[in-house]
Design an enzyme around this catalytic site. Sequence first.
Site, PDB file in Angstrom:
ATOM      1  N   TYR A  79      21.504  57.398  86.606  1.00 29.98           N
ATOM      2  CA  TYR A  79      20.508  57.805  85.612  1.00 29.98           C
ATOM      3  C   TYR A  79      19.958  59.217  85.818  1.00 29.98           C
ATOM      4  O   TYR A  79      19.161  59.693  85.002  1.00 29.98           O
ATOM      5  CB  TYR A  79      19.352  56.795  85.602  1.00 29.98           C
ATOM      6  CG  TYR A  79      19.794  55.396  85.241  1.00 29.98           C
ATOM      7  CD1 TYR A  79      20.268  55.106  83.961  1.00 29.98           C
ATOM      8  CD2 TYR A  79      19.772  54.359  86.173  1.00 29.98           C
ATOM      9  CE1 TYR A  79      20.693  53.838  83.619  1.00 29.98           C
ATOM     10  CE2 TYR A  79      20.190  53.079  85.844  1.00 29.98           C
ATOM     11  CZ  TYR A  79      20.650  52.819  84.567  1.00 29.98           C
ATOM     12  OH  TYR A  79      21.078  51.566  84.224  1.00 29.98           O
ATOM     13  N   HIS A  87      20.936  55.424  75.251  1.00 31.29           N
ATOM     14  CA  HIS A  87      21.230  55.010  76.629  1.00 31.29           C
ATOM     15  C   HIS A  87      21.559  56.260  77.432  1.00 31.29           C
ATOM     16  O   HIS A  87      22.412  57.059  77.028  1.00 31.29           O
ATOM     17  CB  HIS A  87      22.397  54.026  76.678  1.00 31.29           C
ATOM     18  CG  HIS A  87      22.089  52.771  75.932  1.00 31.29           C
ATOM     19  ND1 HIS A  87      21.204  51.839  76.399  1.00 31.29           N
ATOM     20  CD2 HIS A  87      22.490  52.349  74.717  1.00 31.29           C
ATOM     21  CE1 HIS A  87      21.083  50.874  75.507  1.00 31.29           C
ATOM     22  NE2 HIS A  87      21.855  51.156  74.472  1.00 31.29           N
TER      23      HIS A  87
HETATM   24  C1  DQA Z   1      20.332  51.898  80.027  1.00 33.28           C
HETATM   25  C2  DQA Z   1      21.620  51.105  80.233  1.00 33.28           C
HETATM   26  C3  DQA Z   1      21.319  49.615  80.388  1.00 33.28           C
HETATM   27  O1  DQA Z   1      22.530  48.884  80.560  1.00 33.28           O
HETATM   28  C4  DQA Z   1      20.435  49.392  81.596  1.00 33.28           C
HETATM   29  O2  DQA Z   1      20.080  48.030  81.684  1.00 33.28           O
HETATM   30  C5  DQA Z   1      19.246  50.274  81.635  1.00 33.28           C
HETATM   31  C6  DQA Z   1      19.330  51.644  81.149  1.00 33.28           C
HETATM   32  C7  DQA Z   1      20.605  53.418  79.996  1.00 33.28           C
HETATM   33  O3  DQA Z   1      19.708  54.151  79.608  1.00 33.28           O
HETATM   34  O4  DQA Z   1      21.702  53.883  80.381  1.00 33.28           O
HETATM   35  O5  DQA Z   1      18.196  49.896  82.155  1.00 33.28           O
HETATM   36  O6  DQA Z   1      19.767  51.547  78.773  1.00 33.28           O
END
Ligand code: DQA
Length: 153
Positions: free
Chosen positions: A32, A109
């Site tokens: 992330y 995402h």
């Molecule tokens: C997310 C991707 C999701 O699968 C995950 O559960 C997240 C973050 C992303 O921003 O890449 O918490 O939404």
Amino acid sequence: MSDAEATGEPLPILLLNGPNLNTLGVRQPEVYGTDTLADVVELAEQTASELGFGLRAAQTNHEGQMIDWIHEARGHVSGIVINPAGWTHTSVALADALVVPEVPIMEVHISNVHKREAFRHHSYVSPIASGIVVGYGIRGYEFAIRRLVELVS
Ligand code: DQA
């Protein structure tokens, strides 16, 4: 009538972040990145402001709270940018709530969910979203706001 409506300004954009996104910058930075939720909100505020829109931002780890906020947004926002996080892949209730405000929904995402575990490949939100931004890091929020403004202007 809200202040914005009374002055002829556009209604604000609502930025919603789902569970665990309060830990951005700490949780799995290799997935992330190192930017924090405060960085996301700052980027979103700058982008919205540049385009002449206000921004309201909120994050919660509680699904009912998220659903209540979405219901309350009806009539008060131009559109919603949401990273539903884990609820993306589990929550019919969240997807049902997101149609209540009757405004464009942009799904964001940070990571490329399609490059990850199979359970992240399905989204309950995507069928009701006007657009989806996946795998652009936190810049995805900026892109989503720009597209949302195109759609509502
Ligand atoms: C997310 C991707 C999701 O699968 C995950 O559960 C997240 C973050 C992303 O921003 O890449 O918490 O939404």
